[in-house]
Design a protein around this motif. Structure first.
Motif, PDB file in Angstrom:
ATOM      1  N   HIS A   1     -11.395  20.355   7.197  1.00 62.38           N
ATOM      2  CA  HIS A   1     -11.623  19.105   6.474  1.00 62.38           C
ATOM      3  C   HIS A   1     -10.980  19.177   5.090  1.00 62.38           C
ATOM      4  N   GLY A   2     -10.221  18.132   4.748  1.00 63.29           N
ATOM      5  CA  GLY A   2      -9.585  18.086   3.439  1.00 63.29           C
ATOM      6  C   GLY A   2      -8.329  18.916   3.327  1.00 63.29           C
TER       7      GLY A   2
ATOM      8  N   ASP B   1      -8.817  12.319   2.692  1.00 60.03           N
ATOM      9  CA  ASP B   1      -9.557  13.463   2.173  1.00 60.03           C
ATOM     10  C   ASP B   1      -8.578  14.596   1.896  1.00 60.03           C
TER      11      ASP B   1
ATOM     12  N   ARG C   1      -6.853   7.125   7.265  1.00 58.27           N
ATOM     13  CA  ARG C   1      -8.216   7.623   7.498  1.00 58.27           C
ATOM     14  C   ARG C   1      -8.650   7.342   8.937  1.00 58.27           C
TER      15      ARG C   1
ATOM     16  N   ALA D   1      -9.359  10.139  11.903  1.00 61.53           N
ATOM     17  CA  ALA D   1     -10.653  10.136  12.601  1.00 61.53           C
ATOM     18  C   ALA D   1     -10.454  10.078  14.108  1.00 61.53           C
TER      19      ALA D   1
ATOM     20  N   ASP E   1      -9.199  13.482  15.372  1.00 64.18           N
ATOM     21  CA  ASP E   1     -10.304  14.440  15.445  1.00 64.18           C
ATOM     22  C   ASP E   1     -11.202  14.142  16.646  1.00 64.18           C
TER      23      ASP E   1
END
Length: 355
Positions: A10-11, A40, A111, A115, A118
């Motif tokens: 993440h990030g 992120d 974003r 998502a 993922d």
């Protein structure tokens, strides 16, 4: 069985990659929509600069001076797959977002795409290409792009449901998978995204379509550029059929079929006018004119109902056959002779006034 693509921490960050050649009128807005994306972690935009002649390179340098997130790499060959590979190799982050200088990302695009990547563990995800225009001609081209009548109903041109896809428009991709399959094939100048996604799928990974993703695309601004673009694209599709055969969708064969129907109708019409055939034989042979007649009726009917103004309707009558016939002639040339050194010359000079 599908293979799950890796999911970065993440990030971990995002690298946007954008090939650029003679895009002075569109580049700044395209860059703004990239830099406004909410992601992120760190983000960067790598502009791969071809040898522009309209001031694009100077504009790109000014934009890079104004924002440290923008980096520049030179692409003296001008070819899109070369530009993309140069940008990807210089990327600092594990997720790659391909951007076109002739397009604008919708707010939240990145974003949402990450998502989706993922969630479904895809290697590449793309959305809808929403063509738009600033002039009656460009708006007519956009109408054709956004309709199955114009481009044959690929998922990213319409309202297909979310799910596995043959290819992805632009694409938000996992860099690790790109490196595994060998990045873009630099011998393919058009259709490079389709061929890359074919290798991704052959490696077992998912290519995914998400209709919630939207990109605004600005089509070519003149009839000449449009014809050149579609001729080059059709030529390279013919080359891809030579290389990969029936792995190409059947919809790609519709424009060359139209060209052959036109040739048959013209030849038959000439024979009938000379009187070499007549009577029942001529009447039976006249059935060969039917496909072309139905096509003309379809073009006129679509143009009359889809155009929002008289000028748009008039341009649609020109735009649709231009797209189909230029693509079809190019396809037959590429299929018979190969694409060889065919380039999209519509990208080389944007100094011609808009129609």
């Amino acid at each position: 069985m599908s293979v799950d693509a890796p999911v970065p921490a993440h990030g971990a960050g995002v690298t946007f990659v954008m090939p650029v050649l003679n895009e002075r009128d569109y580049l700044e807005r395209a860059v703004q929509t990239v830099l406004q994306q909410d992601v992120d972690g760190p983000a960067e935009l790598v502009l791969a600069l071809g040898p522009s002649s309209d001031g694009t390179t100077e504009l790109a340098r000014r934009l890079a001076d104004d924002d440290p997130r923008i980096r520049l790499v030179d692409n003296p060959q001008a070819d899109i797959p070369v530009a993309l590979n140069l940008a990807i190799r210089s990327a600092r982050h594990p997720t790659i977002v391909r951007v076109d200088a002739h397009s604008e990302l919708a707010p939240g695009y990145t974003r949402q795409a990450i998502a989706t990547l993922d969630r479904v563990r895809a290697a590449n995800v793309g959305g809808v290409m929403r063509a738009d225009g600033q002039t009656p001609f460009q708006r007519a081209v956009a109408i054709a792009y956004n309709s199955p009548v114009g481009l044959g109903g690929g998922a990213y041109h319409g309202g297909a449901p979310e799910g596995p896809a043959e290819s992805a428009y632009l694409g938000v991709m996992r860099r690790e998978v790109l490196e595994e399959v060998g990045l873009f094939d630099e011998t393919i100048r058009r259709g490079e995204d389709w061929e890359l996604n074919l290798r991704i799928r052959q490696a077992g990974y998912r290519v995914w379509f998400d209709p919630r993703l939207a990109v605004t695309y600005w089509p070519r601004e003149s009839w000449r550029r449009l014809a050149r673009q579609f001729f080059a694209t059709g030529t390279w599709r013919g080359e891809l059929v030579r290389r990969f055969g029936r792995q190409n969708s059947l919809r790609f064969f519709a424009p060359p079929a139209l060209v052959l129907a036109l040739i048959a109708s013209v030849v038959l019409g000439g024979v009938q006018l000379t009187g070499l055939v007549s009577g029942i034989v001529s009447a039976v042979l006249s059935l060969a004119h039917l496909p072309l007649a139905l096509y003309v009726i379809c073009v006129l009917g679509f143009s009359a109902t889809a155009g929002r103004s008289l000028r748009e309707r008039g341009w649609l009558v020109v735009v649709l056959p231009t797209m189909h016939l230029a693509w079809g002639v190019g396809f037959l040339r590429g299929l018979l002779r190969g694409a060889k050194d065919t380039v999209d010359t519509s990208r080389l000079d944007r100094n011609t006034p808009l129609p």
